[in-house]
Enzyme design. Structure first.
Site, short mmCIF file in Angstrom:
data_model
loop_
_atom_site.label_atom_id
_atom_site.label_comp_id
_atom_site.label_asym_id
_atom_site.label_seq_id
_atom_site.Cartn_x
_atom_site.Cartn_y
_atom_site.Cartn_z
N ASP A 182 0.84 -1.19 0.00
CA ASP A 182 0.00 0.00 0.00
C ASP A 182 0.89 1.25 0.00
OD1 ASP A 182 -3.20 0.56 0.94
OD2 ASP A 182 -1.79 2.23 1.16
N ILE A 183 0.50 2.24 -0.78
CA ILE A 183 1.31 3.45 -0.93
C ILE A 183 1.29 4.31 0.34
CG2 ILE A 183 -0.47 5.04 -1.84
CD1 ILE A 183 1.56 5.74 -4.07
N ASN B 154 -12.95 -3.28 2.46
CA ASN B 154 -13.97 -2.24 2.50
C ASN B 154 -14.86 -2.41 1.27
OD1 ASN B 154 -12.89 -0.99 4.84
ND2 ASN B 154 -11.31 -0.01 3.58
N GLU C 28 -12.53 3.19 -1.36
CA GLU C 28 -12.18 4.36 -2.18
C GLU C 28 -11.73 3.98 -3.58
OE1 GLU C 28 -9.72 7.09 0.01
OE2 GLU C 28 -11.53 7.70 1.10
N VAL C 29 -11.12 2.81 -3.73
CA VAL C 29 -10.67 2.38 -5.06
C VAL C 29 -11.65 1.32 -5.56
CG1 VAL C 29 -8.82 1.33 -6.41
CG2 VAL C 29 -8.25 2.89 -4.53
N HIS D 148 -10.00 -5.12 -3.42
CA HIS D 148 -8.70 -5.32 -2.80
C HIS D 148 -8.89 -5.78 -1.37
CE1 HIS D 148 -9.95 -1.12 -2.65
NE2 HIS D 148 -9.36 -1.02 -1.47
N HIS E 70 -6.94 -5.82 2.13
CA HIS E 70 -5.81 -5.26 2.88
C HIS E 70 -5.26 -6.35 3.80
CE1 HIS E 70 -6.82 -0.84 2.26
NE2 HIS E 70 -8.00 -1.37 2.01
P1 AMP Z 1 -9.88 1.44 0.35
O1 AMP Z 1 -10.19 2.63 1.20
O2 AMP Z 1 -10.20 0.12 1.02
O3 AMP Z 1 -10.46 1.55 -1.05
O4 AMP Z 1 -8.30 1.42 0.21
C1 AMP Z 1 -7.60 1.97 -0.87
C2 AMP Z 1 -6.13 1.83 -0.55
O5 AMP Z 1 -5.40 1.99 -1.75
C3 AMP Z 1 -5.60 2.87 0.44
O6 AMP Z 1 -5.03 2.21 1.58
C4 AMP Z 1 -4.54 3.63 -0.37
O7 AMP Z 1 -3.44 4.01 0.39
C5 AMP Z 1 -4.18 2.60 -1.44
N1 AMP Z 1 -3.63 3.12 -2.67
C6 AMP Z 1 -4.14 4.14 -3.44
N2 AMP Z 1 -3.37 4.34 -4.52
C7 AMP Z 1 -2.36 3.42 -4.45
C8 AMP Z 1 -1.23 3.11 -5.28
N3 AMP Z 1 -0.98 3.80 -6.42
N4 AMP Z 1 -0.41 2.11 -4.90
C9 AMP Z 1 -0.65 1.43 -3.76
N5 AMP Z 1 -1.68 1.66 -2.94
C10 AMP Z 1 -2.53 2.65 -3.28
#
Ligand code: AMP
Length: 125
Positions: free
Chosen positions: A39-40, A97, A105-106, A110, A112
């Site tokens: 994770d970034i 999530n 958010e993405v 995914h 975690h």
């Molecule tokens: P969520 O809130 O469950 O959708 O988590 C999205 C996660 O994606 C967050 O923990 C971000 O830090 C992570 N994230 C967003 N962009 C990137 C990226 N380019 N590379 C790695 N992790 C990312």
């Protein structure tokens, strides 16, 4: 911004771009069906994301539409990554999530993987 769980798959989401090699990721594992990378913005000493390579918006979408092979490979990949990071014995936490209330958010499924310290209570009240 949390995603709209009912929206169709967005090919421009950041994890789709990672899968296409358009932006870099710190990959820790890859197989035919799954990819894992750091994770970034880590929230724990170990914070890895595991994603299916298929175009699935969320856990809800994946659990409904993915093939048995994709589901089996994804579950195996999550376990394999956690073990390969030395987390099986001290323990770790998995988090998915889903949608707006879940704080997703993405809009690409995914999982975690958090570890490397005592992670405390599951949710704040
Ligand atoms: P969520 O809130 O469950 O959708 O988590 C999205 C996660 O994606 C967050 O923990 C971000 O830090 C992570 N994230 C967003 N962009 C990137 C990226 N380019 N590379 C790695 N992790 C990312």
């Amino acid at each position: 911004m949390p995603i709209d769980a009912a929206a169709p798959y967005d090919e421009s989401n950041v994890f789709a771009r990672i899968l296409r090699g358009e932006i870099p990721a710190r990959t820790v594992y890859e197989d035919e069906h799954s990819l894992a990378f750091h994770d970034i913005n880590p929230a724990a000493p170990v914070h890895i994301l595991v994603i299916p390579k298929g175009a699935y918006v969320s856990w809800d979408d994946f659990s409904e539409r993915a093939s048995e092979a994709e589901i089996a490979a994804f579950v195996r990949a999550v376990g394999h990554v956690a073990r390969s990071q030395g987390l099986a014995s001290p323990g770790y936490r998995l988090l998915v999530n889903v949608g707006a209330d879940g704080g997703q958010e993405v809009p690409h499924l995914h999982v975690h993987i958090f570890g490397g310290r005592r992670l405390g209570p599951m949710l704040s009240r």
